[in-house]
Design a protein around this motif. Structure first.
Motif, PDB file in Angstrom:
ATOM      1  N   LEU A   1       0.839  -1.205   0.000  1.00  0.00           N
ATOM      2  CA  LEU A   1       0.000   0.000   0.000  1.00  0.00           C
ATOM      3  C   LEU A   1       0.878   1.262   0.000  1.00  0.00           C
ATOM      4  CD1 LEU A   1      -2.768   1.518   0.734  1.00  0.00           C
ATOM      5  CD2 LEU A   1      -2.110   1.150   3.094  1.00  0.00           C
ATOM      6  N   VAL A   2       1.855   1.292   0.929  1.00  0.00           N
ATOM      7  CA  VAL A   2       2.724   2.471   1.037  1.00  0.00           C
ATOM      8  C   VAL A   2       3.500   2.660  -0.273  1.00  0.00           C
ATOM      9  CG1 VAL A   2       4.631   3.501   2.329  1.00  0.00           C
ATOM     10  CG2 VAL A   2       2.874   2.187   3.538  1.00  0.00           C
ATOM     11  N   THR A   3       4.013   1.550  -0.828  1.00  0.00           N
ATOM     12  CA  THR A   3       4.789   1.615  -2.073  1.00  0.00           C
ATOM     13  C   THR A   3       3.955   2.225  -3.201  1.00  0.00           C
ATOM     14  OG1 THR A   3       5.782  -0.440  -1.383  1.00  0.00           O
ATOM     15  CG2 THR A   3       6.194   0.207  -3.639  1.00  0.00           C
ATOM     16  N   ASN A   4       2.702   1.715  -3.339  1.00  0.00           N
ATOM     17  CA  ASN A   4       1.841   2.218  -4.427  1.00  0.00           C
ATOM     18  C   ASN A   4       1.625   3.718  -4.305  1.00  0.00           C
ATOM     19  OD1 ASN A   4       1.498  -0.184  -5.687  1.00  0.00           O
ATOM     20  ND2 ASN A   4      -0.568  -0.590  -4.936  1.00  0.00           N
ATOM     21  N   LEU A   5       1.364   4.179  -3.066  1.00  0.00           N
ATOM     22  CA  LEU A   5       1.056   5.609  -2.892  1.00  0.00           C
ATOM     23  C   LEU A   5       2.297   6.467  -3.123  1.00  0.00           C
ATOM     24  CD1 LEU A   5      -1.454   5.532   0.123  1.00  0.00           C
ATOM     25  CD2 LEU A   5      -1.921   5.525  -2.325  1.00  0.00           C
ATOM     26  N   LEU A   6       3.448   6.000  -2.618  1.00  0.00           N
ATOM     27  CA  LEU A   6       4.692   6.768  -2.836  1.00  0.00           C
ATOM     28  C   LEU A   6       5.042   6.791  -4.322  1.00  0.00           C
ATOM     29  CD1 LEU A   6       6.988   5.638   0.128  1.00  0.00           C
ATOM     30  CD2 LEU A   6       5.915   7.863  -0.203  1.00  0.00           C
ATOM     31  N   ASP A   7       4.859   5.618  -4.945  1.00  0.00           N
ATOM     32  CA  ASP A   7       5.169   5.474  -6.368  1.00  0.00           C
ATOM     33  C   ASP A   7       4.385   6.494  -7.194  1.00  0.00           C
ATOM     34  OD1 ASP A   7       6.867   3.666  -7.680  1.00  0.00           O
ATOM     35  OD2 ASP A   7       5.106   2.911  -8.791  1.00  0.00           O
TER      36      ASP A   7
ATOM     37  N   GLY B   1      -3.322   0.135  -9.448  1.00  0.00           N
ATOM     38  CA  GLY B   1      -2.637   0.390  -8.165  1.00  0.00           C
ATOM     39  C   GLY B   1      -3.592   0.855  -7.070  1.00  0.00           C
ATOM     40  N   LEU B   2      -4.424   1.857  -7.349  1.00  0.00           N
ATOM     41  CA  LEU B   2      -5.303   2.400  -6.305  1.00  0.00           C
ATOM     42  C   LEU B   2      -6.429   1.415  -5.948  1.00  0.00           C
ATOM     43  CD1 LEU B   2      -5.548   6.235  -7.028  1.00  0.00           C
ATOM     44  CD2 LEU B   2      -4.184   5.035  -5.320  1.00  0.00           C
TER      45      LEU B   2
END
Ligand code: ADP
Length: 490
Positions: A366-372, A433-434
């Motif tokens: 989750l964190v990776t997707n949002l940072l990405d 992703g989202l």
């Protein structure tokens, strides 16, 4: 074959409704008849007793007033009385110990007198049955003539008239009852037909439903009765099935489209490479672009696989203690070089521990997707700010950037599968992703929101229940039924 036969002999709903209507009405009729007959026979008995008692009292007054001198005169007086009582259908029997004093001469009456003289006095009034089988109501009175020993006189009323009245009553009620049962069978058939007509219509409409076209609906009468409620429930189910069907169709179409794009790009690159001999550098470039498309395909297939497994309930989540601050800190360390390379400032102040119960690898995803996304959609020179804080029983995690922002008309659909703002198509993402983020957050009992920043860029906010909070982890619902919220801050 046997099931077809059993279906043939199984009574339909209509026959069963008719049967039960008739059975209930007939039972009520029998109970009502029994009650009416009981009341009638009680009334007749009471009237007989009152009549007999008044006749007895009259007899006693008669004996007292006439003061018969001697037993012979009394006997003669009683015989006269017996005659006049016979006119009312009464039998008068007077007896002294061992001898019948007065009794009518008629055969039946004589036998009754003999029978009574053999019986004990017994309670009064009472019903006795003669040897010939006839019923009599008997009332007794004790006469005390002047100078003579007291002796009992009994007045007997034959109950044949009562029985005739009751038999007449039975006959009429039975005739009426038969007519009533026939009427209730016919009425039951009519009623069940009326009641089941809407059901028959619904069955016909349901038969016309086509799985390929779920637009047909059952007709409502508007009466709001149970059948209307059933039709509304079926229609509601059809609405949801149709929505799910559309979602499935769109998903398949989108997935095929998304898979086709990298494949087409790869095919074009290969065709260009094959057109003429090229030097090593050119081949390297082409292979590099092929590798990029392969990565895109891999990302897409992985995303599809994740969501398919999530829909099928095949993703098991661990429930361990996770410090979101530490987890985000680790991810920031991984992303710092990329942000630096792209000229983006990644800002983050290590906050105190913020604990939740969850699956560390899914929360990491989750964190990776949002940072990405934040880094991907922010121009060089921009800024991505990350925040983790515990607010009461909740852990908030925000990623705010100064990037392109999410176009307002796309904001409500940002968590839908394959949804990408047009400008973002070129970013090479999959549009999944989202959706995956939303699934992970909801599976942890939290919510995710997207909003546009008043100045520039966008903020993605995740709220998770803090450790020890009874959040009631739930299975995420499908997109069509519940969209993650997306708001616009202007
Ligand atoms: P993608 O693989 O395209 O990034 P996502 O599901 O992660 O798919 O995101 C869907 C779309 O949402 C993106 O294509 C982009 O249009 C928009 N989006 C997501 N995050 C941001 C962001 N931080 N800034 C601007 N747009 C964003």
């Amino acid at each position: 074959m046997s099931s077809a036969r059993s279906r043939l002999f199984r009574p339909g709903l209509r026959s069963r409704l008719t049967f039960w209507t008739t059975a209930v009405l007939t039972s009520c009729l029998i109970a009502g008849f029994a009650w009416a007959r009981h009341c009638l026979s009680t009334i007749l008995e009471e009237r007989n007793d009152v009549f007999l008692m008044s006749e007895c009292l009259e007899l006693r007054d008669f004996v007292r007033e006439n003061r018969f001198g001697g037993l012979d005169a009394l006997e003669a007086g009683l015989r006269r009385e017996a005659k006049s009582h016979r006119l009312f259908g009464l039998i008068l029997i007077a007896r002294r110990p061992g001898a019948v004093l007065v009794a009518p001469h008629a055969m039946g009456a004589r036998r009754l007198a003999d029978q009574l003289s053999r019986l004990d006095l017994g309670p009064s009034p009472r019903t006795i049955h003669s040897e010939g089988g006839r019923a009599y109501r008997v009332e007794r009175i004790l006469l005390e003539p002047d100078g003579e020993a007291p002796f009992p006189v009994e007045l007997c009323l034959p109950l044949s008239e009562n029985q005739a009245t009751l038999s007449q009553f039975d006959g009429r009620v039975i005739a009426g009852g038969v007519a009533f049962v026939i009427a209730s069978v016919l009425g039951g058939l009519w009623l069940s037909r009326q009641a089941l007509r809407p059901v028959a219509r619904s069955i016909a409409a349901a038969r016309r439903l086509d799985p390929a076209d779920l637009s047909a609906r059952l007709a409502l009468t508007g009466g709001g009765d149970e059948l209307d409620q059933l039709a509304a429930t079926v229609n509601d189910l059809l609405d949801r099935l149709a929505a799910f069907h559309t979602q499935l169709k769109n998903f398949t179409a989108d997935a095929s489209h998304e898979l086709r794009s990298p494949l087409a790009a790869m095919r074009a690159a290969i065709e260009v490479a094959l057109q003429q001999p090229r030097d090593a550098r050119e081949y390297q470039q082409i292979l590099g672009s092929l590798s990029e498309q392969c990565d895109r395909l891999t990302e897409l297939v992985n995303g599809l696989l994740f969501l398919a497994r999530a829909d099928a309930g095949q993703i098991e989540l661990k429930g361990t203690r996770v410090d979101v601050s530490a987890l985000v800190g680790d991810m920031i360390d991984l992303y710092l070089p990329l942000a630096e390379e792209r000229g983006i400032s990644l800002k983050w102040d290590q906050p105190p521990p913020a604990l939740v119960t969850g699956d560390p690898s899914r929360l990491g995803q989750l964190v990776t997707n949002l940072l990405d996304n934040a880094i991907k959609f922010t121009e060089p020179g921009g800024e991505v700010r990350v925040l983790v804080l515990q607010v009461g029983h909740e852990v908030h995690f925000k990623v705010a950037d100064t990037g392109s922002g999410i176009p307002i008309d796309h904001l409500p659909h940002i968590f839908d599968r394959f949804h990408q703002a047009n400008a973002a198509r070129s970013s090479g993402g999959s549009g999944l992703g989202l959706s995956i983020c939303r699934w992970i957050v909801e599976a942890h009992g939290g919510v995710i929101q997207a909003s546009n920043n008043p100045g520039l860029g966008s903020t993605l906010t995740v709220v998770l229940p803090a450790l020890g909070t009874n959040s009631g982890r739930r299975k995420p619902v499908r997109e069509t039924f519940d969209r993650a919220s997306a708001t616009v801050d202007v």
